[in-house]
Every structure is written in C-alpha cells, then in structure tokens.
Design an enzyme around this catalytic site. Sequence first.
Site, PDB file in Angstrom:
ATOM      1  N   VAL A  97      31.463  55.073  41.158  1.00 51.46           N
ATOM      2  CA  VAL A  97      31.400  53.661  40.751  1.00 51.46           C
ATOM      3  C   VAL A  97      32.344  53.060  41.876  1.00 51.46           C
ATOM      4  O   VAL A  97      33.719  53.455  41.781  1.00 51.46           O
ATOM      5  CB  VAL A  97      31.541  53.500  39.590  1.00 51.46           C
ATOM      6  N   CYS A  98      32.121  52.116  42.599  1.00 54.08           N
ATOM      7  CA  CYS A  98      32.822  51.410  43.246  1.00 54.08           C
ATOM      8  C   CYS A  98      33.548  52.161  44.351  1.00 54.08           C
ATOM      9  O   CYS A  98      32.970  53.003  44.990  1.00 54.08           O
ATOM     10  CB  CYS A  98      33.806  50.565  42.237  1.00 54.08           C
ATOM     11  N   VAL A  99      34.951  52.256  44.268  1.00 53.52           N
ATOM     12  CA  VAL A  99      35.753  52.814  45.244  1.00 53.52           C
ATOM     13  C   VAL A  99      35.919  54.258  44.876  1.00 53.52           C
ATOM     14  O   VAL A  99      36.705  55.088  45.495  1.00 53.52           O
ATOM     15  CB  VAL A  99      37.274  52.167  45.536  1.00 53.52           C
ATOM     16  N   THR A 126      29.594  51.725  48.807  1.00 49.97           N
ATOM     17  CA  THR A 126      30.957  51.459  48.008  1.00 49.97           C
ATOM     18  C   THR A 126      31.110  50.067  48.058  1.00 49.97           C
ATOM     19  O   THR A 126      30.316  49.385  48.456  1.00 49.97           O
ATOM     20  CB  THR A 126      32.260  52.162  48.523  1.00 49.97           C
TER      21      THR A 126
END
Length: 329
Positions: free
Chosen positions: A117-119, A137
């Site tokens: 998730v995300c970074v 990302t």
Amino acid sequence: MPQTHHRVVIAVFPDVDLLDVTGPAEVFALANRESRDRAAYEVRLAGPGPAGEAVTTSAGVRLVTDLSMGDVGTAVDTLLVPGAVDPGREGPRPRIDEDLVEWIATTAPHARRVASVCVGAHLLAVAGLLDGRKATTHWSTAAQLAADHPRVDVDADPIFVRSGRVWTGAGISACLDLALALVAEDHGEDLALAVARQLVVYLKRPGGQSQFSVPISRPAASRREIDELRHHIGEHLDQDLSAAALAARMCLSERHFSRVFTQETGVTPAAYVEAARVEAARRLLETTDQPLEQVAHACGLRSVETLHRAFRRQINTTPGAYRRRFRTT
C-alpha cells in the site's frame, strides 16, 4: 460462496501510515459482515516486537499487534505491506528498514499473494519482489521508485496494479481500492460492491492518481535561462509556445533548443507546455464556473476538443469529470 480461510497479515512498524493499516482491515471486516462470515478473513497485525506491543503510527494513534513478525511463520494467505515516510526538503522519502525488508523477503514466498500500500512498494522493491514486474506507488515517490529500481516497470497513474501474485497500490486512500479488488478476486464483485456501498466509495474509481498529483512540479534546472523560460511559459499560456517560438526566444535553433530543454527538464518542450496548460485548466475548473470553451482559450488549448484530449493524455479523465470531483465552493 467459497469457505476458504484467508489469513491476512499486515505489517505494522513505527510511523506506519495509519490508514494503510486500518483501511484494508475495515474492508476485510465488512466483507465478513456482508457475507455473514462466509468470506472468512482473519486479519492479524504483525509488529517487530512481541505480541501485544503497541506501535505508534504516523498519526500518533497506537496499534496493538497480534503477533511478532518472527512468529508469523508460513501460515499466510495475504501479506500486506504498508509504508512510512520521512519528511525531506524535496518531499517525502519512503523509509527503508533493513530488518523489515529481510522479513518481507523471507515471508513473501509462503504467501499466496503479496500486496503493498502506498510507499510500501519501495519495501517490496528492495526485497526484490518487484523485479521484472509492473508496479505503482504514491505519485509523489513514483519517480524515485523508478530511479532506484530500474528493473521495476513503474506506472505512476493506476490506483493499483496486479502483476501475477504481487499487487501494488497507490497513495493513502487507494488502500481501499486495492483491498476491494482483493475481495473481488476471492469472492466476486457482488461482495466487493456490497462492501464498497457500505464504505460509500467507488468499487472501481474513475481515472488514475495523476488527477490528484501536480504534474509540473519539477526541480530547478541547472541552467538559469531554462528556469526563466519555464516562468515565461507559466505566465503566457495563451500565447504561441511552440518549440519554434520558444527556441527563437532563447536565440537557439529549434533542434538544439529541444535537446537542451529535454536534458534539463526530462520532458520535451511540447509535453511541458501541455502539462502546464492542463495544470492551469485544473485550477480554473476547481475554482471557477467558466464554461469549458473559456477555460480552453484561457490556457492556450484553443478548443474544448483539444482540452479533452490533453486531459485524457495528462490525467486520464475528462474536464467535466474533474470539475465534478474537485470543484470548490
């Protein structure tokens, strides 16, 4: 509906983004509720310390772990890896913890699927899980992911990407989109849609995350005259900004100018000008009620048709859809 047991292990660690953890957990809990527990998701938070230890998130909220990372073992259906960032002068930088990366690399082979998730995608990349795969990302760190890991095919626009058994999600709230897609894969879109309705979100969000980014935020060029030219472009979007006109302004041949500009900015003059015009159009769509024809002319795009084409290329949506979503009162 299948009775398969889904053990979801979410990694938690100091300064992890809170929503990256709680968002997917809520999706899986609602899937259980909407299916009367037939979805059979069991969510467990795994931390670096012993079970029951509190981990402080980036929001200051503390999460209590269910088990230690060392005790996860091989009983993992879905391994979910969120991220954490360190602030910097040039923007946020993903935090990379070597012990966490080693645990991911060791645990991932036992999981049916792995998702970031995300970074968190940066952690998967350092662990070697994204080599040869397409991934996404958060838009603000996508360029860094591509630069640090040339073997990863980074696409900054999608809300999430699936490449085999490895999934990567975009920034922050995209954790909901990713988790809904995982539910749809396991139990079909009907259940995923029921969960989306409870969350009051799209099952499939229109457009990509580029519509939330700032496409022309680029570092200063090494040549002052290029930065001065970029300022000129931003102040004169409704004028002739063709490569020939810009080259003449810099007293260079068009070919030489295009080469210098691309080297300094990373994009061609035409691509930069279009991105600047779309960014200006975005601001007008967010803050005014001007008709699309006026917006197009004010930004130098000349016609509504050209405005539509530029929006599709730059942010994968339409001007009308963008205005409906981001118009401020």
